[in-house]
Design an enzyme around this catalytic site. Structure first.
Site, PDB file in Angstrom:
ATOM      1  N   ASP A 244       0.936  -1.176  -0.099  1.00 10.60           N
ATOM      2  CA  ASP A 244       0.087   0.095  -0.034  1.00 10.60           C
ATOM      3  C   ASP A 244       0.963   1.171  -0.060  1.00 10.60           C
ATOM      4  O   ASP A 244       1.873   1.273   0.870  1.00 10.60           O
ATOM      5  CB  ASP A 244      -0.744  -0.037   1.004  1.00 10.60           C
ATOM      6  CG  ASP A 244      -1.888   1.098   1.231  1.00 10.60           C
ATOM      7  OD1 ASP A 244      -2.750   1.078   0.453  1.00 10.60           O
ATOM      8  OD2 ASP A 244      -1.648   2.316   1.940  1.00 10.60           O
ATOM      9  N   LEU A 245       0.512   2.362  -1.053  1.00 12.63           N
ATOM     10  CA  LEU A 245       1.363   3.446  -0.929  1.00 12.63           C
ATOM     11  C   LEU A 245       0.991   4.479  -0.141  1.00 12.63           C
ATOM     12  O   LEU A 245      -0.133   4.636   0.266  1.00 12.63           O
ATOM     13  CB  LEU A 245       1.203   4.124  -2.502  1.00 12.63           C
ATOM     14  CG  LEU A 245       1.450   3.053  -3.646  1.00 12.63           C
ATOM     15  CD1 LEU A 245       1.390   3.814  -4.868  1.00 12.63           C
ATOM     16  CD2 LEU A 245       2.981   2.467  -3.402  1.00 12.63           C
TER      17      LEU A 245
ATOM     18  N   ASP B 137      -4.323   2.464  -4.558  1.00 12.03           N
ATOM     19  CA  ASP B 137      -2.841   2.363  -4.557  1.00 12.03           C
ATOM     20  C   ASP B 137      -2.525   1.257  -3.832  1.00 12.03           C
ATOM     21  O   ASP B 137      -1.546   1.225  -3.118  1.00 12.03           O
ATOM     22  CB  ASP B 137      -2.711   3.676  -3.865  1.00 12.03           C
ATOM     23  CG  ASP B 137      -3.195   3.645  -2.456  1.00 12.03           C
ATOM     24  OD1 ASP B 137      -4.308   2.781  -2.177  1.00 12.03           O
ATOM     25  OD2 ASP B 137      -2.999   4.373  -1.507  1.00 12.03           O
TER      26      ASP B 137
END
Length: 568
Positions: free
Chosen positions: A440-441, A483
């Protein structure tokens, strides 16, 4: 008995006669009709690869009787100053040689499978010439008259030579009968051929009559035995002539019907061939004996190496084996020999050998074809090869579209789920482990909101490329949400190796990202779950990798967390 005349020592002048031109004309018409009819009937003897001897016999008899009738009409047309009768036995016997020679001639002209050669035509001309000469001189010897019959040697041999030469010319004139024409032209060519052959017969007769010399001998013992008078000869010849005319009428009617049937078959075949050539599918048709009847050019273009086999009469098995020789793909995991045997058995049983859904072939140029082999109720098989390359390409395109993330060109959630499921099955069979990394960004939402969606899209594509370039070809990186990314790593040897891969992901994620001169750098959180240590199926493995990712995010940006029930 042939006696040649010697002018020396003969003081008695020969008899001279005159011709009835009406009967001369009639004799020519009779022989022309006989030749026309006999040649037509003889032509019916062709019957595929076989020979119909009944038609040959009727044609020979008609033609022979016509030549015989022409001879005796010509004899009756010749008037001598003495009464003439005819020996019945010799009159009847004279017809035999010409019928035999006509049979030989028609046989030479009507081979069922081969075209007529020049040698055949020459031999046929010689045969008809000899038959006419033998019939003529036998018939001449049947004359009973109070005179001795001699022959002028020059005219005698000239008559035989004329019979042979004109017979050969007549055989070449017979080509006109087979000349391609339509409508009235066909009849015109056939009549022209018969007229030339009739001219050959009548010329020989009247030249031979010129060779005959009659020396009166009043004291000659005629020794008539059984004889036939000119009246009865007239009657017999008239009956024979009438029979020829009737047979000619029947022959014309039969020929007309046969021509109509032939034209219908020809037109129907041409229409079928044109229809087959207009379709986009390859086509083969086999008869009940298992031999090729029809094929189209589409099939030969699909399989250019089979062109030499696409000849009518080629056995189904021969084409089948040649077709499968280079084939590598067979339905239902069959091998080549099993597929061939199933097709042959299906042909004999008149059932469809393979479902058309399963039978697909890859052509030498990379195209795809669906194969349908359908039995015919009355025997035989229809094979259709449909080019489905465009359909395959569309299927591939839509399959890829359904499995690909449009923005990053990475596999999407659907493709990821299928791949993870297969990876777990492979690991279960080999007792190996599979690691699932959930990425996960961090700070992506702020960049996307503050700098716009274009900047956000640029960040996602950059990260996708970086992490996908960091894994092996046997591993998978996919985007499953806004994302969120996942990586499936197979054939794990130790935990440290997974840590290094996850660490390289974080390093790549944290590298600076520039978009139109603006800094769009971000971070990331990675959760890791391992099969079969942490889960026994793909759904549970994804859940636990997701939980591990949230644990990493809770610990702060740019962290890596392995799944552990105790720590979550």
């Amino acid at each position: 008995m042939i006696n040649f005349y010697s002018f020396s020592g003969n003081d008695i002048p020969p008899l001279s006669g005159v011709y009835n031109l009406n009967l001369v004309t009639l004799s020519y018409l009779i022989v022309t009709v006989a030749c026309y009819t006999g040649l037509r009937l003889g032509n019916y003897a062709r019957n595929g690869k076989n020979f119909n001897w009944v038609w040959l016999a009727i044609g020979s008899l008609t033609m022979g009787v016509g030549v015989w009738a022409m001879h005796f009409i010509g004899m009756l047309a010749f008037k001598l100053p003495l009464p003439v009768t005819y020996n019945l036995s010799l009159t009847i016997i004279s017809i035999i040689p010409v019928i035999i020679c006509c049979a030989i001639t028609l046989t030479l002209l009507n081979h069922p499978t081969r075209p007529v050669s020049h040698l055949n035509r020459i031999l046929a001309g010689i045969s008809i010439g000899i038959g006419i000469a033998a019939m003529h001189y036998t018939g001449m010897s049947a004359m009973q008259i109070e005179a001795r019959m001699f022959y002028d040697k020059s005219w005698f041999f000239l008559s035989i030579l004329t019979a042979v030469i004109l017979g050969i010319i007549g055989m070449y004139a017979e080509i006109l009968r087979n000349k391609k024409a339509v409508g009235w032209q066909i009849t015109l060519f056939q009549i022209s051929s018969a007229a030339i052959l009739g001219l050959a017969v009548s010329d020989m007769h009247y030249i031979a009559m010129e060779a005959a010399i009659y020396i009166p001998t009043p004291d000659k013992d005629l020794n008539l035995g059984r004889f036939i008078s000119p009246v009865w000869l007239y009657t017999g010849v008239s009956i024979a002539s009438l029979a020829i005319v009737l047979i000619a009428i029947i022959a014309v009617k039969v020929d007309s019907n046969l021509q109509s049937a032939y034209n219908m078959v020809r037109v129907t075949r041409e229409r079928i061939v044109s229809a087959l050539e207009s379709i986009n599918d390859g086509f083969l048709l086999f008869d009940e004996k298992g031999t090729l009847v029809l094929s189209n050019s589409v099939f030969s273009h699909m399989y250019p190496n089979l062109k030499d086999f696409l000849v009518p009469g080629t056995p189904y098995e021969k084409i089948l084996r040649a077709w499968t020789a280079d084939r590598t793909r067979f339905p239902s995991d069959m091998n080549k020999e099993k597929y061939i045997q199933q097709c042959l058995d299906a042909f004999e049983s008149r059932i469809r050998p393979i479902s058309e859904v399963e039978d697909e072939d890859v052509l030498s140029d990379g195209r795809w074809a669906v194969v349908r082999q359908n039995p015919i109720n009355v025997g035989g098989m229809v094979g259709v090869w449909s080019d489905v390359t465009l359909l395959k390409q569309k299927q591939s395109f839509y399959r890829q579209l359904a499995h690909t993330d449009a923005l990053t060109n990475l596999p999407n959630r659907l493709a990821f789920s299928q791949y993870l499921s297969e990876a777990i099955k492979r690991a279960g069979r080999t007792n190996l482990k599979v690691a699932l990394l959930f990425i996960d960004l961090d700070k992506f939402k702020q960049i996307n909101d503050s700098q716009g969606h274009d900047a956000g899209d640029h960040v996602l594509k950059t990260i996708a490329k970086r992490i996908s370039d960091s894994v092996r070809e046997t591993d998978l990186v996919a985007r499953i949400g806004g994302d969120e990314f996942v990586a499936v790593i197979e054939h794990i040897s130790d935990i440290e190796g997974i840590k290094k891969i996850a660490g390289s992901f974080l390093q790549k994620i944290q590298e600076p990202i520039d978009f139109n001169g603006r800094d769009c750098s971000i971070g990331g959180s990675i959760g890791i779950a391992i099969f079969p240590d942490n889960a026994e199926d793909e759904k549970e493995l994804l859940k636990r990798a997701d939980k591990a990712m949230y644990a990493a995010k809770s610990a702060g940006s740019n962290n890596i967390q392995f799944y552990s029930p105790d720590s979550l």
